[in-house]
Design an enzyme around this catalytic site. Sequence first.
Site, PDB file in Angstrom:
ATOM      1  CB  THR A  31       3.067   3.632   0.484  1.00  0.00           C
ATOM      2  OG1 THR A  31       3.551   3.639   1.772  1.00  0.00           O
ATOM      3  CG2 THR A  31       1.861   3.416  -0.197  1.00  0.00           C
ATOM      4  CE  LYS A  47       7.325  -3.087  -2.175  1.00  0.00           C
ATOM      5  NZ  LYS A  47       7.492  -4.763  -1.675  1.00  0.00           N
ATOM      6  CG  ASP A 141      10.781 -11.421   3.901  1.00  0.00           C
ATOM      7  OD1 ASP A 141      10.492 -12.370   4.807  1.00  0.00           O
ATOM      8  OD2 ASP A 141       9.894 -10.410   3.421  1.00  0.00           O
TER       9      ASP A 141
END
Length: 638
Positions: A31, A47, A141
Amino acid sequence: MDTTVADPLVGRVLDGRYRIESRIARGGMATVYVARDIRLDRIVAIKVMHAGLASDEDFVTRFIGEAKAAAALSHPNVVAVYDQRTDGEHVFLVMEYVKGNTLRDALTTLGRLGPRAALEIMQPVLAALGAAHRAGLVHRDVKPENVLITEDGQVKVADFGLARAETASKMTKTGMIIGTVGYLAPEQVLAGSADVRSDVYAAGIMLFELMTGELPHQGDTPLAVAYKHVNETVPPPSSLVPGLPRQVDDLVTDATSHDPSRRPQDANQFHAEVSEVFGGLPRDFDRRVEEASRNATGVLEAPAPGHTAVLDPRATDPYVPQRTRTDRAIGALTGRYVLIALGALAALILGWAVWYQTSGQYEHVPSSIIGMKVADARGQLESDGLDVRTAKAIYDDRVHKGGVAKSDPPAGARVAKGETVTLTPSKGITPREVPDVGGKSLADAKKTLEDKGFTVGRTSSSPSQTVAKDRVISTDPDAGEKQSPDEPVSVVVSTGMSMPNLLGQNGDAAANQLRSMGLDVTVQKKKVDGKEPNTVISQDPSEGQGVSRGDDVTIVVNKRDCIVDAGPFQFGCDDGNGEQNVPVPNLTGRRVNDAKKALEDSGFKVNVTGLGGNVVRFQSPNSGEAPRGSTVTLVKGP
């Protein structure tokens, strides 16, 4: 944006430093919150890993390692990682807070971008990936969600290396595949391995998506999509958007080759190829492609005022859905009421797109100039027909000395040809205190300085009576002074005390001189004809060599004939009264224990008195000679 307000972390202070102010988003791994760094009084992004991951020791270990690697990256197109901390059950990252939106937001609003606009956005993305690849770091990613666009148009890539940490956790492998399956290289699907060429593959997929509005491989399940990555090639984007040139198709098909050796070998090579193709496209090329697409498929009316265009990224028909998506995007770009309905976010993104579509009479300030050498940035801007001026240099924590810290108008802004762009150079990272490394070994001093962001410059050596050999005497600047980490720190290393020349000197006096230097003295005696009795005839170390307190030294003294040798210190002659006199070393200023030992080694008794402290402040007698076995009084003080 995540509108949930009932979050137990909001309002808390993590690690006694970071006050959580609001929640931005929640994902499968963590989150993200907006927080204030209380110590430095700045806004940061936090984070926080989900509790399930934070309890996985393998994940936490890998996560911390990857976070350290990401923190080492310093590039204007990389979201900076400031810190990694643990507070109880919360494992979290502290990052640069980027106010803006993601590239996914832009695609959701616009449907797709023109080829020139897509290549323009890919350049800073590839520049960021290239910096990581040069540092040996693989992103793993690459996708539009991890590309941020700031309010002034700057592009930044986030989450470097974190996918690897997530993959390490047995608890999250499935989630990771689901989240990124559309961009996975075949080798990631087959073997779970990734290198810099896997990032190139994902960047090629993202370029395809930017220009067509959809991913090349689609399926009902993540497994079906992964199967297509392995067994089907990525089609050229012109198969969905007529009018795209062969060079643009080649960029995508080369980057997404199944054989990694046939792709650009890292993001730097791919960046060079993208830049070359971009430079060869006319400035109005996107408008031409749009017109060609409308002429080929028929012109549809723009949506009526007050209606928002709905763009379906899942459409697979290469013609009719693409035509509808294109016309609705045009309506979104030109309809004032649509802009009002979309709000501030759409206004920002759509205005940016209009600039690209009508750039024939305008130039732009490229985001790539941030961090570039000022002379190179000047040359690039002047070649585009812009006037360039240079402002007074400023300190900047993201741009090294000599690079462009900022521009006015800012990077990404639209400017008319002939207008002035003012470049502000960086004079280095903001000055910080030089740490105290006095007394450390050179290796430890370098590590301490580098941990604080400094580099070691010139290393020199100098003798010292107080600092041990091979230990740091001082730095330039001195410890506690402030200097930009872009400037090297000079280090002076001790060669120790210089061994004096004792040859020919009285043996007793020579031994006491060495003891007063804090050296462990061994006195050997040897009869040599032709030499003065009780004088030093050799020494080890020799004159001028460096020595430190506690070092062993040896002197050889010529034997006297007048008395019988009775021990290592009894080489003086009788003074006629049956007592042997020896020199009294002056030990004022020495530590009490060292002084006491030196006197006892010379054959004296020692009386220590005083009101406290551990340093000899007064000595009696403090010079001359005294009978061996007599008492020397030391008065200690602070």
